[in-house]
Every structure is written in C-alpha cells, then in structure tokens.
Design an enzyme around this catalytic site. Sequence first.
Site, PDB file in Angstrom:
ATOM      1  N   HIS A 126      58.669  39.629  39.210  1.00  0.00           N
ATOM      2  CA  HIS A 126      59.858  40.722  38.067  1.00  0.00           C
ATOM      3  C   HIS A 126      60.288  42.493  38.747  1.00  0.00           C
ATOM      4  O   HIS A 126      59.793  43.117  39.260  1.00  0.00           O
ATOM      5  CB  HIS A 126      58.599  41.988  36.923  1.00  0.00           C
ATOM      6  CG  HIS A 126      58.077  40.531  35.672  1.00  0.00           C
ATOM      7  ND1 HIS A 126      58.155  40.834  34.871  1.00  0.00           N
ATOM      8  CD2 HIS A 126      58.196  39.495  35.545  1.00  0.00           C
ATOM      9  CE1 HIS A 126      57.692  39.668  33.745  1.00  0.00           C
ATOM     10  NE2 HIS A 126      57.574  39.498  34.871  1.00  0.00           N
ATOM     11  N   TYR A 180      57.526  48.200  27.511  1.00  0.00           N
ATOM     12  CA  TYR A 180      56.676  49.224  27.077  1.00  0.00           C
ATOM     13  C   TYR A 180      57.197  49.849  25.509  1.00  0.00           C
ATOM     14  O   TYR A 180      58.421  50.477  26.057  1.00  0.00           O
ATOM     15  CB  TYR A 180      56.035  50.374  28.314  1.00  0.00           C
ATOM     16  CG  TYR A 180      55.516  49.714  28.808  1.00  0.00           C
ATOM     17  CD1 TYR A 180      54.392  49.537  29.441  1.00  0.00           C
ATOM     18  CD2 TYR A 180      56.086  48.730  30.007  1.00  0.00           C
ATOM     19  CE1 TYR A 180      53.064  49.318  29.694  1.00  0.00           C
ATOM     20  CE2 TYR A 180      54.979  48.666  31.152  1.00  0.00           C
ATOM     21  CZ  TYR A 180      54.072  48.485  31.250  1.00  0.00           C
ATOM     22  OH  TYR A 180      52.965  48.227  31.895  1.00  0.00           O
ATOM     23  N   PRO A 222      45.873  51.606  30.768  1.00  0.00           N
ATOM     24  CA  PRO A 222      46.210  50.279  31.277  1.00  0.00           C
ATOM     25  C   PRO A 222      47.727  50.512  31.408  1.00  0.00           C
ATOM     26  O   PRO A 222      48.209  49.964  31.299  1.00  0.00           O
ATOM     27  CB  PRO A 222      45.494  49.586  30.508  1.00  0.00           C
ATOM     28  CG  PRO A 222      44.768  50.094  28.548  1.00  0.00           C
ATOM     29  CD  PRO A 222      44.941  51.166  29.246  1.00  0.00           C
ATOM     30  N   LYS A 228      46.985  49.433  36.254  1.00  0.00           N
ATOM     31  CA  LYS A 228      46.940  50.295  37.201  1.00  0.00           C
ATOM     32  C   LYS A 228      45.504  49.639  38.048  1.00  0.00           C
ATOM     33  O   LYS A 228      44.880  49.403  39.154  1.00  0.00           O
ATOM     34  CB  LYS A 228      47.048  51.741  37.507  1.00  0.00           C
ATOM     35  CG  LYS A 228      48.616  52.366  37.617  1.00  0.00           C
ATOM     36  CD  LYS A 228      48.605  52.275  38.809  1.00  0.00           C
ATOM     37  CE  LYS A 228      50.138  51.425  39.107  1.00  0.00           C
ATOM     38  NZ  LYS A 228      50.758  50.542  39.905  1.00  0.00           N
ATOM     39  N   TYR A 285      55.213  52.589  39.415  1.00  0.00           N
ATOM     40  CA  TYR A 285      54.997  51.665  39.125  1.00  0.00           C
ATOM     41  C   TYR A 285      54.943  50.543  40.091  1.00  0.00           C
ATOM     42  O   TYR A 285      53.921  49.114  39.776  1.00  0.00           O
ATOM     43  CB  TYR A 285      55.604  51.134  38.217  1.00  0.00           C
ATOM     44  CG  TYR A 285      55.697  50.221  36.745  1.00  0.00           C
ATOM     45  CD1 TYR A 285      54.610  49.665  36.182  1.00  0.00           C
ATOM     46  CD2 TYR A 285      56.138  48.782  37.404  1.00  0.00           C
ATOM     47  CE1 TYR A 285      54.350  49.356  35.245  1.00  0.00           C
ATOM     48  CE2 TYR A 285      55.901  48.113  36.218  1.00  0.00           C
ATOM     49  CZ  TYR A 285      54.307  47.831  35.154  1.00  0.00           C
ATOM     50  OH  TYR A 285      54.452  47.210  34.451  1.00  0.00           O
TER      51      TYR A 285
HETATM   52  P1  RFL Z   1      34.830  44.521  36.365  1.00  0.00           P
HETATM   53  O1  RFL Z   1      36.281  43.765  36.477  1.00  0.00           O
HETATM   54  O2  RFL Z   1      34.864  45.541  35.736  1.00  0.00           O
HETATM   55  O3  RFL Z   1      33.826  43.439  37.566  1.00  0.00           O
HETATM   56  C1  RFL Z   1      32.210  44.601  37.270  1.00  0.00           C
HETATM   57  C2  RFL Z   1      31.645  43.148  37.550  1.00  0.00           C
HETATM   58  O4  RFL Z   1      30.488  43.992  37.833  1.00  0.00           O
HETATM   59  C3  RFL Z   1      29.782  43.364  37.037  1.00  0.00           C
HETATM   60  N1  RFL Z   1      28.653  44.266  36.114  1.00  0.00           N
HETATM   61  C4  RFL Z   1      26.580  43.961  36.854  1.00  0.00           C
HETATM   62  N2  RFL Z   1      26.592  42.902  38.024  1.00  0.00           N
HETATM   63  C5  RFL Z   1      25.392  43.299  38.899  1.00  0.00           C
HETATM   64  N3  RFL Z   1      24.480  43.737  37.634  1.00  0.00           N
HETATM   65  C6  RFL Z   1      24.816  44.646  37.683  1.00  0.00           C
HETATM   66  N4  RFL Z   1      24.183  46.191  36.258  1.00  0.00           N
HETATM   67  C7  RFL Z   1      26.202  44.812  36.134  1.00  0.00           C
HETATM   68  N5  RFL Z   1      26.870  45.690  35.841  1.00  0.00           N
HETATM   69  C8  RFL Z   1      27.985  45.059  35.676  1.00  0.00           C
HETATM   70  C9  RFL Z   1      30.247  43.251  35.339  1.00  0.00           C
HETATM   71  O5  RFL Z   1      29.923  41.933  34.840  1.00  0.00           O
HETATM   72  C10 RFL Z   1      31.437  42.676  36.910  1.00  0.00           C
HETATM   73  O6  RFL Z   1      31.778  41.334  36.342  1.00  0.00           O
HETATM   74  O7  RFL Z   1      35.317  45.709  37.701  1.00  0.00           O
HETATM   75  P2  RFL Z   1      36.459  45.780  38.677  1.00  0.00           P
HETATM   76  O8  RFL Z   1      36.233  44.862  39.660  1.00  0.00           O
HETATM   77  O9  RFL Z   1      36.303  46.651  39.718  1.00  0.00           O
HETATM   78  O10 RFL Z   1      37.782  45.538  38.913  1.00  0.00           O
HETATM   79  C11 RFL Z   1      38.838  46.597  37.680  1.00  0.00           C
HETATM   80  C12 RFL Z   1      39.709  46.030  37.098  1.00  0.00           C
HETATM   81  O11 RFL Z   1      38.682  44.928  36.048  1.00  0.00           O
HETATM   82  C13 RFL Z   1      40.439  46.485  35.967  1.00  0.00           C
HETATM   83  O12 RFL Z   1      40.534  47.613  36.722  1.00  0.00           O
HETATM   84  C14 RFL Z   1      41.721  45.953  34.774  1.00  0.00           C
HETATM   85  O13 RFL Z   1      41.232  45.558  34.955  1.00  0.00           O
HETATM   86  C15 RFL Z   1      42.007  47.156  34.451  1.00  0.00           C
HETATM   87  N6  RFL Z   1      42.976  46.713  33.896  1.00  0.00           N
HETATM   88  C16 RFL Z   1      44.876  46.733  33.983  1.00  0.00           C
HETATM   89  N7  RFL Z   1      44.654  46.502  35.736  1.00  0.00           N
HETATM   90  C17 RFL Z   1      45.680  46.710  36.547  1.00  0.00           C
HETATM   91  O14 RFL Z   1      45.460  46.367  37.477  1.00  0.00           O
HETATM   92  N8  RFL Z   1      46.681  45.967  35.881  1.00  0.00           N
HETATM   93  C18 RFL Z   1      47.048  46.063  34.226  1.00  0.00           C
HETATM   94  O15 RFL Z   1      47.908  44.741  33.835  1.00  0.00           O
HETATM   95  C19 RFL Z   1      45.966  46.158  33.284  1.00  0.00           C
HETATM   96  N9  RFL Z   1      45.441  45.933  31.997  1.00  0.00           N
HETATM   97  C20 RFL Z   1      42.935  45.990  32.200  1.00  0.00           C
HETATM   98  C21 RFL Z   1      44.286  45.701  31.849  1.00  0.00           C
HETATM   99  C22 RFL Z   1      42.031  46.181  31.610  1.00  0.00           C
HETATM  100  C23 RFL Z   1      42.130  45.983  30.460  1.00  0.00           C
HETATM  101  N10 RFL Z   1      40.966  46.264  29.585  1.00  0.00           N
HETATM  102  C24 RFL Z   1      40.378  45.062  28.875  1.00  0.00           C
HETATM  103  C25 RFL Z   1      40.234  47.549  29.623  1.00  0.00           C
HETATM  104  C26 RFL Z   1      44.576  45.111  30.240  1.00  0.00           C
HETATM  105  C27 RFL Z   1      43.096  45.690  29.373  1.00  0.00           C
HETATM  106  C28 RFL Z   1      43.654  45.268  28.241  1.00  0.00           C
HETATM  107  C1  PHB Z   2      49.055  42.720  30.500  1.00  0.00           C
HETATM  108  O1  PHB Z   2      49.510  41.894  30.753  1.00  0.00           O
HETATM  109  O2  PHB Z   2      47.922  42.359  30.180  1.00  0.00           O
HETATM  110  C2  PHB Z   2      49.015  43.828  30.360  1.00  0.00           C
HETATM  111  C3  PHB Z   2      50.728  44.057  31.961  1.00  0.00           C
HETATM  112  C4  PHB Z   2      50.956  45.474  31.716  1.00  0.00           C
HETATM  113  C5  PHB Z   2      50.154  46.417  31.563  1.00  0.00           C
HETATM  114  C6  PHB Z   2      48.325  46.241  30.642  1.00  0.00           C
HETATM  115  C7  PHB Z   2      48.421  44.844  30.807  1.00  0.00           C
HETATM  116  O3  PHB Z   2      50.276  48.262  31.647  1.00  0.00           O
END
Ligand code: RFL
Ligand code: PHB
Length: 396
Positions: A78, A207, A299, A303, A391
């Site tokens: 993108h 956005y 989100p 980041k 970004y």
């Molecule tokens: P995770 O993915 O939460 O993984 C942690 C893992 O640890 C396990 N766990 C345990 N395991 C053993 N013993 C325990 N006591 C434990 N407790 C927990 C869990 O089951 C899990 O599998 O953390 P990690 O690896 O640090 O990764 C972080 C990312 O997942 C998170 O920052 C992103 O998903 C955030 N996020 C976004 N980030 C971006 O960079 N770009 C995006 O576009 C973006 N969109 C988003 C997002 C997060 C969202 N939500 C649901 C909050 C969109 C959404 C809607």
């Molecule tokens: C996504 O594609 O899930 C997404 C994209 C941009 C964001 C957050 C989530 O800022």
Amino acid sequence: MNSQENLKTKVAIIGGGPAGLFLSQLLHLHDIESVILERRSREYVLGRIRAGVLEQGTVDLMRRAGIGERIEHEGMIHEGVGIAFENALHHIDLMSLTGGKVVTVYGQTEITQDLYQARDSMDGMIFHEVNEVTLHQLDSAMPYVTFFKDEQSYRIDCDFVAGCDGFHGVSRKSIPQDELTEYHMSYPFGWLGILAETPPVSDEVVYASHERGFSLCSMRNSMLSRYYIQVSLEDQLKDWSDERFWGEFKTRLPAQVSDNLITGSSVEKSIAPLRAFVADNLNYGRLFLAGDAGHIVPPTGAKGLNLAASDVHYLSGALIDYYQSGQEQGLYGYSERALDRIWKSVRFSMWCTLMLHTFSEHTPFERRIQKADLQYLIDSPSAQKMFAENYIGLPY
Ligand code: RFL
Ligand code: PHB
C-alpha cells in the site's frame, strides 16, 4: 500423578503469539535453543483475527526469520492511505512523503501460520495448552519455569525467560510491584471488527471520522474485507447483527467510498476495548518482556504487532550478542532502547485515536479542535509527512 519431567534450554519463551514465535525462530537461526510455552491450542492462536498493516521493519524481520517467501507473493503493498471526514475522502501518499517507503497488508494470522510452519520444519519445541506457568528465581543466574500439560508437571531450567505472553500473561505479573511502573490509559469505547468474504470497498485502508463514530476499511485479500466501527463499551456482539453493522458502517463513510460497498455475511465478528498501557521497565533480572506483555496501543495507528516485531529485533540481537561474545550491555540496555520507540508509537496511536474517534463527553470547543486537527493534516504537507513517517514505521 507422574513425577516431574525436567528440561533444559537457553531461553524459555512464555507465549506462542507473534512475539514468542519470532524470537524463537531468530534465536534458532543463531543456534540458540529455546522452548515456547503457549496457554492455548494452535488452532485458537491461528484463529485470532487481529493486525493487518505491517511496517517495512516487520517485513524485513520476517525475511530475516526465513519466512519472507509467502508475503512476497500474497502481501499487498500500500503506497498510500485514506483519511475521510465530513463526507470527503483524502489521500495521504505514504510513498512520496517518505522517499519511497510503503506498508504491506498481510494478516497476523498469516504471519503466525508462517512462523509455526518454520518452527515445525526446524523441530522447534512448542508446548501448547499448558497451564499454571510459574516463573522462578528471575533475579538469579539460574531461573526456571514450571508448568503443567495434560496433568504432567514440568520444570525448565534456562539462562533467560522471555515474557511474550500478551497483556493478560503471567510474565509481567511475576515482576515484584516495586520494580515496575505501569502507565495506563483507557478509551471510553471499543472497536467492533468483522471479516467478510466480499471484495474490499477501497484499494487503500481508509480511516473515517464521523459524528456517529469512527470507522475503518481494511482488507486481507481481493475477496476478504476487514472492517471496524467504533462502538460503546456496553455493546455486545449480540447487539450487532450483520444487517445493523452494514447499515451503521455505510452511514459513517463518505458516499465516494460507501457507493462501492458490497455487503455479505460476516465470517468473524469481535469487539475489543481500546486502551494504552506501558510497563517500565521491560527487564527484571533474567526476565525480558516483549510485545503486548510490555505494552498495548489502541489499534488506530496499526502499531501493536509492529512494536512486537521491533522489540523482538532488539531482544534477539542482544541475546545473540550475549551468546556469541558474552556481551551483556545489549541485554541490559534492551528495555531503554525498546521503550524509546514504544513511547513514540504510543504517542502516534493516541494522536490518531483522539483525532479520529467521537468522544461523547467532548465540548463543542474540543470538537472544533478535533476538526482543525484533521483539516491541518489534510492541508499541510509537513503534517502529512509526520503522519507518513510514523505510519510506515519509525527506524529501529
Ligand atoms: P499476543 O498475540 O497476545 O500473544 C501472546 C500469547 O501468549 C499466550 N499466553 C500465555 N502462554 C502461556 N502462559 C500464559 N500464562 C499465557 N498467557 C497468555 C496467549 O495465548 C497468546 O497466544 O501478543 P504478542 O505476541 O506480543 O503480539 C502482539 C499482537 O498480537 C498485537 O499487538 C496486535 O494484534 C495489535 N493489533 C494490530 N497491530 C498492528 O501492528 N497492526 C494492526 O493493524 C493491528 N490491528 C490489533 C489490530 C489488535 C486488535 N485487537 C484485537 C486488540 C486490530 C485489533 C482489533
Ligand atoms: C486491520 O487490517 O485489521 C487493521 C488495519 C489498520 C489498523 C488496524 C487494523 O489501524
């Protein structure tokens, strides 16, 4: 009950999400052994729909981890992003504003799948569905971790523990309270996200600010759309039929975008509250926190996953230095180095969140300031440059 089984490794990694998997993979490529402990089943981890927008640094880390092939073909480059308000769509040209840098749209589920495949192909040791994970003697040179799996108890002796277990994990909670400062901020709303097997409404991520609330158009591929709307914290999934979602989503988009909207039934729907959180610091004795275990961002700036990747970049580098040359400075400088970048991303995510969402408690004055913020971004090349630089991802 069977007697305890004892294992030994260099780095015990708590959490098999992106941070833990990346770390294990990068260490393996430098002959550093690790064991991952994951509370959930692999199917559960792979089914969590989350991030979608990757910075170049994250894509580079994937290449270095040996999982750069599929994203090469399936990742969507993108060059720009859309910002909508007052029924108009504006384009921010990331590529020209940053001297050629772009972001890649590729789902977190795909990265996790690529990482599990890589770990399997190298016989990486991953225990799924573990419980009662407990960290011991973190302030000594001989930490160890105990846990249960299928009622069998285990002990892993290790040199270091990497806390990659997300916001609700056990690692951060194992740091004595007086050794940790926690910074929190909660927003008075959440995001309702849906995944739909329909062509995306726009080629770019959009956005959109609207008086009824924020909305976001994203995608996973040419036949899979990812859309979000701001909802109240009281709202539950049962309140949001597909029909209600599409109606609300359409209202919040400028006609130029919504005219192209193709609706369909959702294949996933979830609500996540928006919050920011930073743990300072990310190191206690032989424990290092990485990813959501150490910080959460709303989100809006995309980041979270990208910060998990930059943490792993710093932490893996420090561990590799330690095992290759005995250097400890990298390890004990990890927290400060990582937090510098983290706070800048927290700032950017907060600015995007405040600018784009509707706050019911805002005064008319605050609403006018919010509008001026958006208008300034659209009118000023300098403001756009600041947006684009953040970004696409600040340098490591
Ligand atoms: P995770 O993915 O939460 O993984 C942690 C893992 O640890 C396990 N766990 C345990 N395991 C053993 N013993 C325990 N006591 C434990 N407790 C927990 C869990 O089951 C899990 O599998 O953390 P990690 O690896 O640090 O990764 C972080 C990312 O997942 C998170 O920052 C992103 O998903 C955030 N996020 C976004 N980030 C971006 O960079 N770009 C995006 O576009 C973006 N969109 C988003 C997002 C997060 C969202 N939500 C649901 C909050 C969109 C959404 C809607
Ligand atoms: C996504 O594609 O899930 C997404 C994209 C941009 C964001 C957050 C989530 O800022």
